[in-house]
Write a protein that holds these residues in place. Structure first.
Motif, PDB file in Angstrom:
ATOM      1  N   GLU A  61       0.743  -1.194  -0.155  1.00 24.91           N
ATOM      2  CA  GLU A  61       0.144  -0.423  -0.023  1.00 24.91           C
ATOM      3  C   GLU A  61       0.594   0.971  -0.115  1.00 24.91           C
ATOM      4  O   GLU A  61       1.946   1.660   1.218  1.00 24.91           O
ATOM      5  CB  GLU A  61      -0.907   0.014   1.089  1.00 24.91           C
ATOM      6  N   THR A  62       1.170   1.901  -1.056  1.00 22.01           N
ATOM      7  CA  THR A  62       1.672   3.590  -1.298  1.00 22.01           C
ATOM      8  C   THR A  62       1.071   4.597  -0.802  1.00 22.01           C
ATOM      9  O   THR A  62       1.967   5.574  -0.370  1.00 22.01           O
ATOM     10  CB  THR A  62       1.596   3.333  -2.553  1.00 22.01           C
ATOM     11  N   HIS A  63      -0.420   4.638  -0.159  1.00 19.53           N
ATOM     12  CA  HIS A  63      -1.252   6.146   0.354  1.00 19.53           C
ATOM     13  C   HIS A  63      -1.994   5.468   1.580  1.00 19.53           C
ATOM     14  O   HIS A  63      -0.728   6.191   2.575  1.00 19.53           O
ATOM     15  CB  HIS A  63      -1.779   6.495  -0.679  1.00 19.53           C
ATOM     16  N   ALA A  64      -2.963   4.280   1.294  1.00 25.06           N
ATOM     17  CA  ALA A  64      -3.616   4.088   2.651  1.00 25.06           C
ATOM     18  C   ALA A  64      -3.397   3.439   3.569  1.00 25.06           C
ATOM     19  O   ALA A  64      -4.646   2.619   3.900  1.00 25.06           O
ATOM     20  CB  ALA A  64      -5.098   4.826   1.969  1.00 25.06           C
ATOM     21  N   TRP A  83       7.188   5.427   1.914  1.00 18.22           N
ATOM     22  CA  TRP A  83       5.755   5.889   1.899  1.00 18.22           C
ATOM     23  C   TRP A  83       5.466   7.660   1.840  1.00 18.22           C
ATOM     24  O   TRP A  83       5.142   7.877   0.894  1.00 18.22           O
ATOM     25  CB  TRP A  83       5.077   5.845   3.074  1.00 18.22           C
ATOM     26  N   LEU A  84       6.183   8.509   2.650  1.00 19.21           N
ATOM     27  CA  LEU A  84       6.661   9.821   2.350  1.00 19.21           C
ATOM     28  C   LEU A  84       6.907  10.627   0.153  1.00 19.21           C
ATOM     29  O   LEU A  84       6.719  11.326   0.211  1.00 19.21           O
ATOM     30  CB  LEU A  84       7.325  10.590   2.728  1.00 19.21           C
ATOM     31  N   THR A  85       8.155   9.463  -0.078  1.00 18.12           N
ATOM     32  CA  THR A  85       8.183   9.744  -0.929  1.00 18.12           C
ATOM     33  C   THR A  85       6.758   9.499  -1.793  1.00 18.12           C
ATOM     34  O   THR A  85       6.676  10.720  -3.359  1.00 18.12           O
ATOM     35  CB  THR A  85       9.361   8.242  -1.533  1.00 18.12           C
ATOM     36  N   ASN A  86       5.819   8.553  -1.790  1.00 17.05           N
ATOM     37  CA  ASN A  86       4.862   9.069  -2.595  1.00 17.05           C
ATOM     38  C   ASN A  86       3.760   9.649  -2.596  1.00 17.05           C
ATOM     39  O   ASN A  86       4.001  10.392  -3.915  1.00 17.05           O
ATOM     40  CB  ASN A  86       4.088   7.275  -2.285  1.00 17.05           C
ATOM     41  N   PHE A  87       3.857  10.411  -1.493  1.00 12.07           N
ATOM     42  CA  PHE A  87       3.083  12.085  -1.263  1.00 12.07           C
ATOM     43  C   PHE A  87       4.225  12.824  -1.681  1.00 12.07           C
ATOM     44  O   PHE A  87       3.207  13.765  -1.727  1.00 12.07           O
ATOM     45  CB  PHE A  87       2.929  11.855   0.621  1.00 12.07           C
ATOM     46  N   THR A 100      -0.032  16.683   6.261  1.00 18.47           N
ATOM     47  CA  THR A 100      -1.293  16.921   6.246  1.00 18.47           C
ATOM     48  C   THR A 100      -1.837  15.780   6.036  1.00 18.47           C
ATOM     49  O   THR A 100      -2.138  14.514   6.848  1.00 18.47           O
ATOM     50  CB  THR A 100      -1.648  17.928   5.736  1.00 18.47           C
ATOM     51  N   GLN A 101      -1.094  15.213   5.011  1.00 17.89           N
ATOM     52  CA  GLN A 101      -1.891  13.287   4.515  1.00 17.89           C
ATOM     53  C   GLN A 101      -0.782  12.399   5.331  1.00 17.89           C
ATOM     54  O   GLN A 101      -1.621  11.514   5.784  1.00 17.89           O
ATOM     55  CB  GLN A 101      -1.470  13.579   3.409  1.00 17.89           C
ATOM     56  N   PHE A 102       0.353  12.850   5.781  1.00 15.76           N
ATOM     57  CA  PHE A 102       1.061  11.876   6.230  1.00 15.76           C
ATOM     58  C   PHE A 102       0.391  11.936   7.928  1.00 15.76           C
ATOM     59  O   PHE A 102       0.660  10.535   8.168  1.00 15.76           O
ATOM     60  CB  PHE A 102       2.307  12.249   6.598  1.00 15.76           C
ATOM     61  N   LYS A 103       0.422  12.700   8.303  1.00 12.10           N
ATOM     62  CA  LYS A 103      -0.299  13.488   9.937  1.00 12.10           C
ATOM     63  C   LYS A 103      -1.916  12.780   9.768  1.00 12.10           C
ATOM     64  O   LYS A 103      -2.340  11.741  10.993  1.00 12.10           O
ATOM     65  CB  LYS A 103      -0.042  14.275   9.824  1.00 12.10           C
ATOM     66  N   LEU A 143      10.678  16.412   9.416  1.00 12.77           N
ATOM     67  CA  LEU A 143       9.556  17.072  10.158  1.00 12.77           C
ATOM     68  C   LEU A 143       8.135  15.603  10.735  1.00 12.77           C
ATOM     69  O   LEU A 143       7.822  15.060  11.321  1.00 12.77           O
ATOM     70  CB  LEU A 143       8.813  17.759   9.589  1.00 12.77           C
ATOM     71  N   ALA A 144       8.387  14.686  10.022  1.00 14.78           N
ATOM     72  CA  ALA A 144       7.486  13.255   9.483  1.00 14.78           C
ATOM     73  C   ALA A 144       7.723  12.485  10.734  1.00 14.78           C
ATOM     74  O   ALA A 144       7.563  11.862  11.963  1.00 14.78           O
ATOM     75  CB  ALA A 144       7.745  12.407   8.516  1.00 14.78           C
ATOM     76  N   ASN A 145       9.389  12.306  10.957  1.00 12.62           N
ATOM     77  CA  ASN A 145       9.674  12.031  11.957  1.00 12.62           C
ATOM     78  C   ASN A 145       9.353  12.422  12.865  1.00 12.62           C
ATOM     79  O   ASN A 145       9.423  11.292  14.378  1.00 12.62           O
ATOM     80  CB  ASN A 145      11.587  11.311  11.565  1.00 12.62           C
ATOM     81  N   GLN A 146       9.599  13.189  13.484  1.00 11.10           N
ATOM     82  CA  GLN A 146       9.641  13.621  14.679  1.00 11.10           C
ATOM     83  C   GLN A 146       8.153  14.067  15.241  1.00 11.10           C
ATOM     84  O   GLN A 146       7.684  13.909  16.189  1.00 11.10           O
ATOM     85  CB  GLN A 146       9.686  15.893  14.754  1.00 11.10           C
ATOM     86  N   TYR A 147       6.868  14.025  14.077  1.00  9.93           N
ATOM     87  CA  TYR A 147       5.719  13.540  14.508  1.00  9.93           C
ATOM     88  C   TYR A 147       5.053  12.757  15.460  1.00  9.93           C
ATOM     89  O   TYR A 147       5.490  11.745  15.750  1.00  9.93           O
ATOM     90  CB  TYR A 147       4.975  13.855  13.138  1.00  9.93           C
ATOM     91  N   VAL A 148       6.502  11.163  14.466  1.00  9.75           N
ATOM     92  CA  VAL A 148       5.825   9.843  14.636  1.00  9.75           C
ATOM     93  C   VAL A 148       6.350  10.131  16.564  1.00  9.75           C
ATOM     94  O   VAL A 148       6.000   8.820  16.809  1.00  9.75           O
ATOM     95  CB  VAL A 148       6.663   9.255  14.019  1.00  9.75           C
TER      96      VAL A 148
END
Length: 168
Positions: A61-64, A83-87, A100-103, A143-148
């Motif tokens: 699954e590349t997105h959802a 995953w982020l690369t796809n976004f 926004t989509q990743f979070k 930023l994504a890593n910080q969120y996770v």
């Protein structure tokens, strides 16, 4: 529960995540987020696939990712960078819309019962990217890593094959 496993390239992240999942479940789930871009990458994916036995339930699954039937399971999502690369590609390198989509996806996973082992790369620990697009992606990844890491109950940093507990 979210367990975040991060580190550099070939630091042992995936192997650690696989072993952890197998210790937690007799039937773990593997979610591959990558698109196959070229023959070399296809070989890497095939090596990862051969590392998993028949006890694994596999999804691509590349997105959802949050829409998959993974409630009440032990799940390895490998990897957040791909995953982020796809976004990043879909959103034409717009960091804000990617985040926004990743979070949203991470928040949806947090609402599910189960254990989610999220594997990522620390790509900003080395030399700065040479290109503007590379620097934007490095910023997005950080930023994504910080969120996770903030949301995770446990954070493991892999260094040379050794897991270091950052957050328990």
């Amino acid at each position: 529960m979210i367990i975040f496993v991060t580190g550099g390239v070939k630091s042992g992240k995936s192997r650690y995540a696989h072993n952890l999942a197998k210790n937690l479940s007799d039937n773990p789930v593997y979610v591959a987020t990558a698109k196959i871009w070229d023959d070399e990458f296809k070989e890497r994916v095939q090596r990862h696939q051969s590392d998993r036995g028949p006890e694994w339930e596999n999804f691509e699954e590349t997105h959802a990712v949050s829409s998959l039937p993974i409630d009440n399971k032990t799940v390895v999502v490998d990897c957040l960078t791909l995953w982020l690369t796809n976004f990043f590609i879909d959103h034409k390198q717009n960091i804000d819309s990617c985040l926004t989509q990743f979070k949203f996806e991470i928040d949806q996973l947090m609402e599910k019962a189960g254990t989610f082992i999220l594997v990522s790369n620390e790509i900003g620990m080395g030399v700065h990217a040479e290109t503007a697009i590379g620097r934007r992606f490095t910023d997005l990844q950080g930023l994504a890593n910080q969120y996770v890491a903030q949301k995770a109950q446990k954070v493991i940093l892999m260094v040379s094959g050794i897991p270091l507990t950052v957050k328990e």
